[in-house]
Design a protein around this motif. Structure first.
Motif, PDB file in Angstrom:
ATOM      1  N   LEU A  56      64.633 177.001 -30.421  1.00 23.91           N
ATOM      2  CA  LEU A  56      63.321 176.912 -29.783  1.00 23.91           C
ATOM      3  C   LEU A  56      63.002 178.194 -29.014  1.00 23.91           C
ATOM      4  CD1 LEU A  56      63.573 173.242 -28.470  1.00 23.91           C
ATOM      5  CD2 LEU A  56      62.253 174.044 -30.443  1.00 23.91           C
ATOM      6  N   ARG A  57      63.994 178.734 -28.313  1.00 24.95           N
ATOM      7  CA  ARG A  57      63.789 179.952 -27.546  1.00 24.95           C
ATOM      8  C   ARG A  57      63.474 181.128 -28.470  1.00 24.95           C
ATOM      9  NH1 ARG A  57      68.584 180.702 -25.643  1.00 24.95           N
ATOM     10  NH2 ARG A  57      68.375 178.969 -24.167  1.00 24.95           N
ATOM     11  N   TYR A  58      64.157 181.174 -29.607  1.00 26.14           N
ATOM     12  CA  TYR A  58      63.907 182.261 -30.557  1.00 26.14           C
ATOM     13  C   TYR A  58      62.459 182.237 -31.039  1.00 26.14           C
ATOM     14  CZ  TYR A  58      64.121 185.207 -34.685  1.00 26.14           C
ATOM     15  OH  TYR A  58      63.865 186.186 -35.609  1.00 26.14           O
ATOM     16  N   ILE A  59      61.962 181.047 -31.410  1.00 28.86           N
ATOM     17  CA  ILE A  59      60.578 180.935 -31.865  1.00 28.86           C
ATOM     18  C   ILE A  59      59.619 181.350 -30.754  1.00 28.86           C
ATOM     19  CG2 ILE A  59      58.796 179.337 -32.643  1.00 28.86           C
ATOM     20  CD1 ILE A  59      60.841 179.942 -34.783  1.00 28.86           C
ATOM     21  N   ALA A  60      59.873 180.858 -29.541  1.00 24.18           N
ATOM     22  CA  ALA A  60      58.987 181.156 -28.422  1.00 24.18           C
ATOM     23  C   ALA A  60      58.938 182.652 -28.123  1.00 24.18           C
ATOM     24  CB  ALA A  60      59.432 180.388 -27.182  1.00 24.18           C
ATOM     25  N   GLU A  61      60.065 183.337 -28.267  1.00 23.22           N
ATOM     26  CA  GLU A  61      60.128 184.746 -27.898  1.00 23.22           C
ATOM     27  C   GLU A  61      59.700 185.689 -29.023  1.00 23.22           C
ATOM     28  OE1 GLU A  61      64.126 185.347 -26.638  1.00 23.22           O
ATOM     29  OE2 GLU A  61      63.853 184.363 -24.678  1.00 23.22           O
ATOM     30  N   ARG A  77      52.017 176.171 -34.255  1.00 28.53           N
ATOM     31  CA  ARG A  77      52.513 174.920 -34.834  1.00 28.53           C
ATOM     32  C   ARG A  77      53.364 175.200 -36.073  1.00 28.53           C
ATOM     33  NH1 ARG A  77      47.876 172.933 -35.956  1.00 28.53           N
ATOM     34  NH2 ARG A  77      47.518 172.028 -33.888  1.00 28.53           N
ATOM     35  N   ALA A  78      52.891 176.115 -36.916  1.00 27.24           N
ATOM     36  CA  ALA A  78      53.629 176.452 -38.135  1.00 27.24           C
ATOM     37  C   ALA A  78      54.942 177.152 -37.819  1.00 27.24           C
ATOM     38  CB  ALA A  78      52.763 177.331 -39.033  1.00 27.24           C
ATOM     39  N   ALA A  79      54.955 177.967 -36.768  1.00 27.29           N
ATOM     40  CA  ALA A  79      56.181 178.691 -36.408  1.00 27.29           C
ATOM     41  C   ALA A  79      57.290 177.721 -36.022  1.00 27.29           C
ATOM     42  CB  ALA A  79      55.894 179.652 -35.256  1.00 27.29           C
TER      43      ALA A  79
END
Length: 238
Positions: A56-61, A77-79
């Protein structure tokens, strides 16, 4: 026209309004894209057993970009949906600087052959699991139908104390089931639910008491079944 003061006044008024509108548009564009409105906080919620905080952190960053106003909700949303165990990600803005993201996980019901998993919603998804799960084999596009059949067959088999281990449906829509005790049920096409119910009702009262190993039970008969027992030997003729 140049001698018409009324016409010149109307043109000047129109130009003034256009200038005001252009100024408002430019100001609004600047505010929307201004670094004065960054996304400072991402609030991620959901009951997650398979999706990790690191993912989750990787996607957010690495996947999210833009200000509070310009961040692309669909792209966000897709990420998060790229993560293997994420079934759905719901995203909304919260003023003044926060994104609220609700992550919904897949719940694995079965394996789809050797390629991916089937969720409890009947959808295929590509993920790895160390769970002990039934295995489904069927034509492409039949994932939902087979997931429903697995649920029905499991329920129908409860009186026998047995569970489906593998389930096949071929292109002709003929069904076969391997149970967790190794017995294979040939269900064929048509009234498959009625046939598996018939087996369940007869397993403890008749079939499990046979003095031979039961290998296959062929239920493709209108009012009965045939049993294959590899170690059975017919009595010698006198």
């Amino acid at each position: 026209m140049w001698d018409n003061h009324r016409a010149l006044g109307a043109v000047a008024t129109c130009l003034n309004w256009l200038a005001v509108l252009a100024l408002l548009f430019a100001g609004g564009f600047y505010l929307v894209h201004s670094p004065l409105f960054p996304v400072r906080k991402i609030n991620i919620q959901g009951q997650m057993a398979r999706v990790t905080p690191v993912q989750l952190r990787y996607i957010a960053e690495n996947e999210l970009s833009g200000t509070f106003f310009t961040v692309d909700i669909d792209q966000t949303r897709a990420a998060f949906g790229k993560l293997p165990w994420v079934r759905e990600a719901q995203v909304r803005r919260r003023w003044p600087d926060q994104l609220d993201i609700m992550v919904l996980e897949h719940k694995a019901l079965a394996r789809w052959g050797e390629n991916g998993l089937i969720g409890t919603d009947g959808q295929w998804f590509d993920a790895a699991s160390d769970q002990s799960l039934p295995v489904l084999f069927g034509p492409q596009g039949s994932e939902g139908e087979m997931a429903q059949a697995l649920a029905r067959f499991s329920k129908a088999l409860e009186p026998s104390g047995l569970k489906p281990l593998r389930l096949w449906m071929n292109e002709r829509r003929a069904w076969r089931v391997e149970l967790d005790n190794g017995v294979v049920l040939e269900l064929g096409r048509g009234a498959v639910d009625e046939r598996i119910h018939r087996f369940a009702q007869n397993w403890k009262t008749t079939l499990s008491d046979l003095p031979y190993q039961v290998d296959t039970v062929d239920l493709r008969y209108p009012n009965g079944y045939a049993v294959k027992m590899p170690d059975y030997k017919a009595p010698a003729a006198k």
